[in-house]
Design a protein around this motif. Structure first.
Motif, short mmCIF file in Angstrom:
data_model
loop_
_atom_site.label_atom_id
_atom_site.label_comp_id
_atom_site.label_asym_id
_atom_site.label_seq_id
_atom_site.Cartn_x
_atom_site.Cartn_y
_atom_site.Cartn_z
N VAL A 103 -25.57 -92.95 -25.93
CA VAL A 103 -26.38 -91.93 -25.26
C VAL A 103 -25.57 -91.40 -24.08
N GLN A 104 -25.31 -90.10 -24.08
CA GLN A 104 -24.53 -89.48 -23.01
C GLN A 104 -25.21 -88.20 -22.55
N VAL A 105 -24.87 -87.80 -21.31
CA VAL A 105 -25.36 -86.54 -20.75
C VAL A 105 -24.21 -85.56 -20.69
N MET A 106 -24.49 -84.33 -21.08
CA MET A 106 -23.50 -83.26 -21.02
C MET A 106 -24.10 -82.08 -20.25
N PRO A 107 -24.01 -82.08 -18.93
CA PRO A 107 -24.55 -80.95 -18.17
C PRO A 107 -23.68 -79.71 -18.37
N CYS A 108 -24.29 -78.64 -18.84
CA CYS A 108 -23.53 -77.42 -19.09
C CYS A 108 -24.49 -76.25 -19.19
N GLY A 109 -23.96 -75.06 -19.22
CA GLY A 109 -24.77 -73.87 -19.40
C GLY A 109 -25.25 -73.73 -20.82
N GLY A 110 -26.31 -72.94 -20.99
CA GLY A 110 -26.87 -72.75 -22.31
C GLY A 110 -25.93 -72.06 -23.27
N ALA A 111 -25.17 -71.09 -22.79
CA ALA A 111 -24.24 -70.37 -23.67
C ALA A 111 -23.17 -71.31 -24.20
N PHE A 112 -22.66 -72.21 -23.33
CA PHE A 112 -21.65 -73.16 -23.77
C PHE A 112 -22.22 -74.10 -24.83
N ALA A 113 -23.48 -74.53 -24.64
CA ALA A 113 -24.10 -75.42 -25.62
C ALA A 113 -24.26 -74.73 -26.97
N SER A 114 -24.64 -73.46 -26.95
CA SER A 114 -24.79 -72.72 -28.22
C SER A 114 -23.44 -72.54 -28.91
N GLU A 115 -22.41 -72.22 -28.12
CA GLU A 115 -21.07 -72.07 -28.69
C GLU A 115 -20.61 -73.38 -29.32
N LEU A 116 -20.90 -74.47 -28.65
CA LEU A 116 -20.50 -75.77 -29.16
C LEU A 116 -21.27 -76.10 -30.44
N THR A 117 -22.55 -75.75 -30.48
CA THR A 117 -23.35 -75.97 -31.68
C THR A 117 -22.75 -75.24 -32.87
N ALA A 118 -22.28 -74.02 -32.65
CA ALA A 118 -21.74 -73.19 -33.73
C ALA A 118 -20.44 -73.74 -34.30
N THR A 119 -19.75 -74.63 -33.55
CA THR A 119 -18.49 -75.17 -34.04
C THR A 119 -18.69 -76.23 -35.13
N GLY A 120 -19.91 -76.75 -35.26
CA GLY A 120 -20.18 -77.75 -36.28
C GLY A 120 -19.74 -79.15 -35.91
N ARG A 121 -19.49 -79.38 -34.66
CA ARG A 121 -19.02 -80.71 -34.25
C ARG A 121 -20.17 -81.69 -34.06
N PHE A 122 -21.39 -81.19 -34.01
CA PHE A 122 -22.56 -82.05 -34.03
C PHE A 122 -23.16 -82.05 -35.44
N ASP A 123 -23.92 -83.09 -35.72
CA ASP A 123 -24.53 -83.22 -37.04
C ASP A 123 -25.96 -82.69 -37.08
N GLY A 124 -26.45 -82.21 -35.96
CA GLY A 124 -27.78 -81.62 -35.87
C GLY A 124 -28.06 -81.29 -34.42
N VAL A 125 -28.99 -80.36 -34.20
CA VAL A 125 -29.35 -79.97 -32.83
C VAL A 125 -30.86 -79.89 -32.72
N SER A 126 -31.39 -80.52 -31.68
CA SER A 126 -32.81 -80.47 -31.38
C SER A 126 -32.97 -79.73 -30.06
N PHE A 127 -33.79 -78.68 -30.08
CA PHE A 127 -33.94 -77.81 -28.92
C PHE A 127 -35.41 -77.67 -28.56
#
Length: 474
Positions: free
Chosen positions: A194-218
């Motif tokens: 369990v980790q925290v990643m404080p960042c802006g929303g745009a950065f989180a969306s860009e990261l989601t689009a890279t496919g490096r996570f296996d799922g996203v809950s918003f």
């Protein structure tokens, strides 16, 4: 400054949080994640921890999760204070938020052990069919500012129970609670699970689009939810979205109107109306309109605005300046569109907190003439009253918004209750009670209020696990 979570080796991308009751008061300082190297380190730690964690039997994972939740409960006062300092809600509400998140989590700890495998009838002789579930991997949890502890817990507990790793992206207005939860998690789970990643929303969306996570809950607004869904679709990962609501209650008849109004009022004004499940529309039979309007207005005037740490406070400030301005603007627009202002409708000055984001609890009557009051999610202490003459008209008013999260009916008529259950276009339905969900029931919405599997309850496994069909022949 109460919270200092700066990474002094990570550059100068630091943001601060402020007390909404006293905006000049800096509460915390945090380092914003904004580069690929930092994300790589987080994901590598998560992958290693998840591989170790997934090897544990589900019952053992559930026991470890329960121990974590007991530790959270032991630290509830510390977490509640963090919530109040950054979000503004009264301390009692902050405490109850955390405890409710823990209660939901304890249900999920047991649910993981109950849903690992099931059998299905075979179509061939000497074959046994099994339906298996395995962890997805590393998940991203994007959390809002209104429930800084409960929302991360609502995502953390099923993720961990089902064998995943979780990266929490908290709101930049209220990250302290997530950091505290992660500190507690480090005492019970493998490092990096369990980790925290404080960042802006745009950065989180860009990261989601890279496919490096296996799922996203918003959890958050419809507008941002669309962006998250688009980002998830770009990488073909599953998305679980909990979005907004313009929730309505129909008051048709009640043997105890005072009790009815107590429940409606509580469901409308808890957290200052800054809840996706807040009741924001009262659809009332015209015979009861005057009594309902005056009863709600009297309750609104009885609230005490103030610093959430003050025991006398029953309504805290709005969370931040931009949101404060948006609530003021929307309410003014609703009145300009023809809604009748019964009480409230303006900002308030609180002694000792003169610059705080305080907005008077507001009741608007005859709100059907205003699109803002009847259709838009104001997300503040603003309650709109819409009269009706016929129950069919009431259901039409209830369903005419783009949202479909939760709804309520007060009536002693069996026939009307059945119509409500059949025709209310909302994910959660309440009869003769407010809109408080139980800790073991599926939580989610229809239409623009949600996408993907509901959170909490048995259906949560549909997002937090991958389903597999297995055929065993002999």
């Amino acid at each position: 400054m109460k919270f200092d979570y700066r990474d002094h080796n990570a550059g100068s991308n630091v943001f601060e949080t402020r007390n909404p009751a006293r905006p000049a008061e800096i509460v915390g300082a945090y380092t914003e994640m904004a580069n690929a190297a930092g994300v790589d380190a987080i994901l590598n730690r998560a992958a290693n921890a998840q591989a170790e964690w997934a090897e544990l039997p589900p019952v053992v994972r559930g026991d470890r999760l329960t121990a974590f939740l007991d530790d959270v409960i032991a630290n509830v006062e510390r977490i509640a204070e963090a919530i109040t300092l950054e979000q503004g809600k009264p301390l009692g509400e902050a405490r109850n938020e955390t405890l409710k998140g823990c209660a939901e989590g304890k249900f999920m700890a047991g649910e993981a052990a109950r849903q690992q495998m099931q059998t299905s009838a075979a179509a061939r002789p000497r074959v046994r069919n099994l339906i298996l579930r395995r962890p997805r991997g590393t998940l991203l949890a994007i959390c809002p500012w209104n429930f800084p502890a409960m929302t991360p817990l609502r995502k953390l507990c099923p993720a961990i129970a089902f064998g995943n790793a979780l990266v929490i992206k908290p709101s930049q207005f209220t990250p302290a609670a997530a950091f505290i939860l992660t500190e507690i998690a480090a005492r019970h789970f493998p490092a990096g699970l369990v980790q925290v990643m404080p960042c802006g929303g745009a950065f989180a969306s860009e990261l989601t689009a890279t496919g490096r996570f296996d799922g996203v809950s918003f959890t958050g607004s419809v507008a941002v939810g669309r962006k998250v869904a688009q980002a998830a679709a770009a990488s073909l990962i599953p998305a679980q979205l909990e979005l907004g609501g313009k929730n309505g209650v129909i008051i048709n008849d009640s043997q105890d109107l005072e009790s009815c109004l107590d429940q409606v009022f509580g469901a409308a004004f808890q957290t200052g109306g800054q809840r996706c499940t807040s009741l924001s529309r009262v659809i009332v039979h015209r015979d009861l309109q005057e009594s309902v309007v005056q009863g709600l207005a009297a309750r609104a005037r009885a609230l005490t605005l103030g610093d959430g740490l003050d025991p006398a406070t029953t309504l805290g400030p709005l969370c931040n300046g931009a949101h404060f301005d948006s609530v003021k603007t929307a309410t003014t627009r609703a009145v300009d569109e023809g809604a009748t202002l019964v009480t409230g409708g303006d900002s308030a000055t609180v002694a000792g907190c003169e610059s705080g984001y305080f907005y008077r609890p507001t009741v608007l009557d005859n709100a059907g003439v205003s699109r803002t009051a009847s259709q838009e999610e104001i997300f503040g202490p603003v309650l709109s009253v819409l009269p009706y003459d016929d129950f069919g008209e009431a259901l039409s008013l209830l369903n005419e918004t783009e949202y479909g999260l939760t709804s309520s009916l007060f009536s002693d008529s069996h026939a009307l209750i059945q119509r409500f259950l059949d025709e209310s276009q909302n994910g959660m339905l309440h009869v003769n009670n407010g809109t408080v969900p139980d800790v073991n029931m599926p939580f989610g919405g229809m239409k623009h209020s949600g996408l993907g599997a509901y959170s909490v309850g048995a259906s949560a496994s549909a997002f937090y696990t991958v389903e597999q069909s297995a055929y065993l022949a002999w």
